[in-house]
Design a protein around this motif. Structure first.
Motif, PDB file in Angstrom:
ATOM      1  N   LEU A  54       0.995  -1.512   0.328  1.00 34.06           N
ATOM      2  CA  LEU A  54       0.074   0.078   0.295  1.00 34.06           C
ATOM      3  C   LEU A  54       0.871   0.961   0.000  1.00 34.06           C
ATOM      4  O   LEU A  54       0.593   2.514  -1.245  1.00 34.06           O
ATOM      5  N   LEU A  55       2.180   1.035   0.675  1.00 34.12           N
ATOM      6  CA  LEU A  55       2.636   2.529   0.522  1.00 34.12           C
ATOM      7  C   LEU A  55       3.333   3.185  -0.940  1.00 34.12           C
ATOM      8  O   LEU A  55       3.564   3.464  -1.251  1.00 34.12           O
ATOM      9  N   LYS A  56       3.861   0.982  -1.198  1.00 36.24           N
ATOM     10  CA  LYS A  56       4.404   2.176  -2.156  1.00 36.24           C
ATOM     11  C   LYS A  56       2.991   2.065  -3.460  1.00 36.24           C
ATOM     12  O   LYS A  56       3.461   3.261  -4.848  1.00 36.24           O
ATOM     13  N   ALA A  57       2.062   1.597  -3.432  1.00 37.68           N
ATOM     14  CA  ALA A  57       0.619   2.670  -4.129  1.00 37.68           C
ATOM     15  C   ALA A  57       0.706   3.804  -3.895  1.00 37.68           C
ATOM     16  O   ALA A  57       1.208   4.287  -4.929  1.00 37.68           O
ATOM     17  N   LEU A 220      -9.705   3.600  -7.247  1.00 43.07           N
ATOM     18  CA  LEU A 220      -9.209   2.353  -8.159  1.00 43.07           C
ATOM     19  C   LEU A 220      -7.515   2.294  -8.811  1.00 43.07           C
ATOM     20  O   LEU A 220      -7.171   0.616  -8.723  1.00 43.07           O
ATOM     21  N   GLU A 221      -7.476   3.387  -9.063  1.00 36.35           N
ATOM     22  CA  GLU A 221      -5.301   3.148  -9.015  1.00 36.35           C
ATOM     23  C   GLU A 221      -4.596   2.380  -7.608  1.00 36.35           C
ATOM     24  O   GLU A 221      -3.550   2.078  -8.372  1.00 36.35           O
ATOM     25  N   ILE A 222      -5.136   3.138  -6.698  1.00 31.44           N
ATOM     26  CA  ILE A 222      -3.894   2.352  -5.580  1.00 31.44           C
ATOM     27  C   ILE A 222      -4.260   0.721  -5.512  1.00 31.44           C
ATOM     28  O   ILE A 222      -3.233   0.169  -5.093  1.00 31.44           O
ATOM     29  N   GLU A 223      -5.739   0.344  -5.441  1.00 30.93           N
ATOM     30  CA  GLU A 223      -6.178  -0.721  -5.348  1.00 30.93           C
ATOM     31  C   GLU A 223      -4.934  -1.347  -6.575  1.00 30.93           C
ATOM     32  O   GLU A 223      -4.683  -2.648  -6.101  1.00 30.93           O
ATOM     33  N   LYS A 228      -0.695  -5.182  -8.677  1.00 27.83           N
ATOM     34  CA  LYS A 228       0.161  -5.313  -9.481  1.00 27.83           C
ATOM     35  C   LYS A 228       1.362  -5.863  -8.840  1.00 27.83           C
ATOM     36  O   LYS A 228       1.956  -6.691  -8.763  1.00 27.83           O
ATOM     37  N   ILE A 229       1.856  -4.997  -7.185  1.00 36.37           N
ATOM     38  CA  ILE A 229       2.520  -5.664  -6.648  1.00 36.37           C
ATOM     39  C   ILE A 229       2.938  -7.066  -5.592  1.00 36.37           C
ATOM     40  O   ILE A 229       3.984  -6.987  -6.216  1.00 36.37           O
TER      41      ILE A 229
END
Length: 468
Positions: A54-57, A220-223, A228-229
């Motif tokens: 989540l931090l990387k997103a 949605l982009e965060i998700e 993806k990560i």
């Protein structure tokens, strides 16, 4: 001296842990590989992995710097489950306890830890990662079972034996045909595992009620970036938690698999009885009884049956976790802490036991042949009835007549062939050679060989399409 002290200290800690163990899954049942997936250390590590994803997103939107993420990752390595427990005892929330420890040890670098997330974004996504590894380990073992069974089915394709219904001699089959029925059932379980994996190995990153409100218009982009990560697909929509139907489906599928193992184990137990003695567990060197030296007990099969009962009992609790209040309540949490680890460790032990059982099966050819002739040809009564019908007798009348002949077999102790050769009506239809052919079990196996081939081909297709 310092190294020696550390080794002694570790051994002492392990000894204390064993002495404090309560659940047999901690030390008796399940492989180390599966046990590690559900260890407290692994669950904590996986939850931290989701927080860092989540931090990387968030870093893609300038909220978190790369060097801050590195600091959080490094600081998180120092967090132990016992520390989370201690803080949870004060604040009453295990995920928040982990988040606080991460943030405090990361200093200013940890200010955005858990930003916009809710606890079950972390819990359910961590479960998805663990499920992926656990399901694939289960599938790997199911495939091994199928491969052993396929080998046995081919080897004993033509070994004629008694087919039993209601525990009674019915019609002849082959041992290969019997085993192939299990191949079909286990391949269907492999199919179910492939299907449930697609539904349950999904991440959930959607905030407190599932609307992603805390991330504004970039939810949605965060998700997408988090998934993806982590190498996951997201649930299409959720409440505060991922839908529990897939959790119940998983428990049900594992219970079906356990029940299939139980069915095979029950088969072995029955066929191992001294009065049947066609198939046996390989028990050389194993003590069957503490007081009866002669005993060879089917303890592997019985263990499978016992554990299958426990696994089946978890299905109801898992189904009960589907109806939660509104956007969620906490009634699933406590039961899932028991259900999830237990269902995987139990099925893991059952599958390992099945592999051991199959690899050590003993076939008693002499008794298989003896039992085939035990009812003095009555097992071929249907063949005689069918052939009488083909000769012109009405089927129901043929059934009644052959029933009388089999009664005479039981009354006189003669074989069905001998009784037929003394019966004028039967001799008006058939010669002695025809009767010998009609009453030969090896001639009444139908399309067994093609059915075996078709089923093995089906199973190989499922195996080929399974990702492990």
């Amino acid at each position: 001296m310092r190294l020696q002290y550390k080794l002694i200290n570790v051994e002492h800690t392990l000894q204390l842990a064993m002495e404090d163990s309560i659940c047999p899954l901690e030390w008796r049942y399940g492989s180390n590989e599966m046990r590690k997936l559900f260890s407290r250390e692994e669950i904590l590590k996986t939850r931290i992995q989701v927080e860092i994803a989540l931090l990387k997103a968030l870093s893609k939107y300038g909220l978190v710097k790369e060097e801050d993420i590195q600091k959080v990752e490094k600081a998180s390595l120092t967090i132990r489950p016992e520390e989370v427990d201690e803080l949870e005892s004060k604040i009453g929330h295990d995920v928040m306890a982990m988040v606080v420890l991460m943030a405090e040890r990361s200093g200013d670098a940890g200010r955005y830890i858990h930003f916009g997330a809710t606890s079950y974004d972390i819990v359910d996504t961590a479960y998805a990662l663990i499920f992926r590894d656990a399901i694939r380990l289960v599938k790997k073992k199911v495939i091994e079972i199928l491969e052993i069974m396929i080998s046995l089915a081919i080897k004993y394709k033509d070994l004629v034996m008694v087919g039993r219904t209601h525990g009674q001699h019915a019609l002849p089959i082959t041992l290969g045909f019997k085993i192939t029925n299990y191949i079909y059932e286990f391949s269907r379980s492999l199919e179910r595992l492939n299907e449930v994996e697609r539904r349950i190995v999904k991440g959930k990153m959607a905030g407190a009620v599932g609307t992603m409100a805390a991330w504004g218009n970039i939810g949605l982009e965060i998700e997408e970036n988090v998934m993806k990560i982590l190498g996951l697909r997201p649930h299409e929509i959720s409440t505060q938690v991922a839908p529990r139907d897939a959790f119940a489906e998983l428990t049900s599928d594992l219970s079906i698999l356990a029940s299939q193992c139980d069915r095979f184990a029950l088969e072995v137990r029955e066929l191992m009885r001294p009065e049947i003695n066609e198939i046996n567990e390989g028990v050389e060197g194993r003590v069957g009884s503490s007081t009866m030296p002669q005993k060879e007990n089917p303890v592997t099969s019985e263990k499978i049956g016992g554990l299958a009962k426990v696994l089946r009992s978890l299905v109801v609790a898992s189904l009960e976790n589907i109806p939660l209040w509104h956007e969620r309540d906490l009634t699933n949490s406590s039961s899932e802490r028991i259900i999830i680890s237990h269902e995987f460790l139990i099925i893991d032990e059952i599958l390992d036991s099945m592999i051991n059982l199959l690899r050590n099966l003993r076939i008693n050819f002499e008794n298989i042949e003896k039992n085939l002739n035990l009812t003095k040809g009555q097992i071929m009564a249907e063949s005689l009835m069918i052939n009488l019908t083909l000769k012109g007798m009405k089927r129901h009348e043929a059934h009644q007549y052959v029933n009388k002949l089999t009664s005479k077999v039981r009354q006189t102790g003669k074989t069905l062939l001998e009784v037929c050769l003394e019966d004028s009506l039967i001799l008006s239809y058939f010669s002695k050679q025809e009767l010998e052919n009609i009453l030969n079990p090896k001639n009444y196996l139908g399309s067994y060989d093609k059915l075996i081939e078709r089923t093995i081909s089906y199973a190989k297709g499922i195996i080929k399409g399974s990702e492990i």
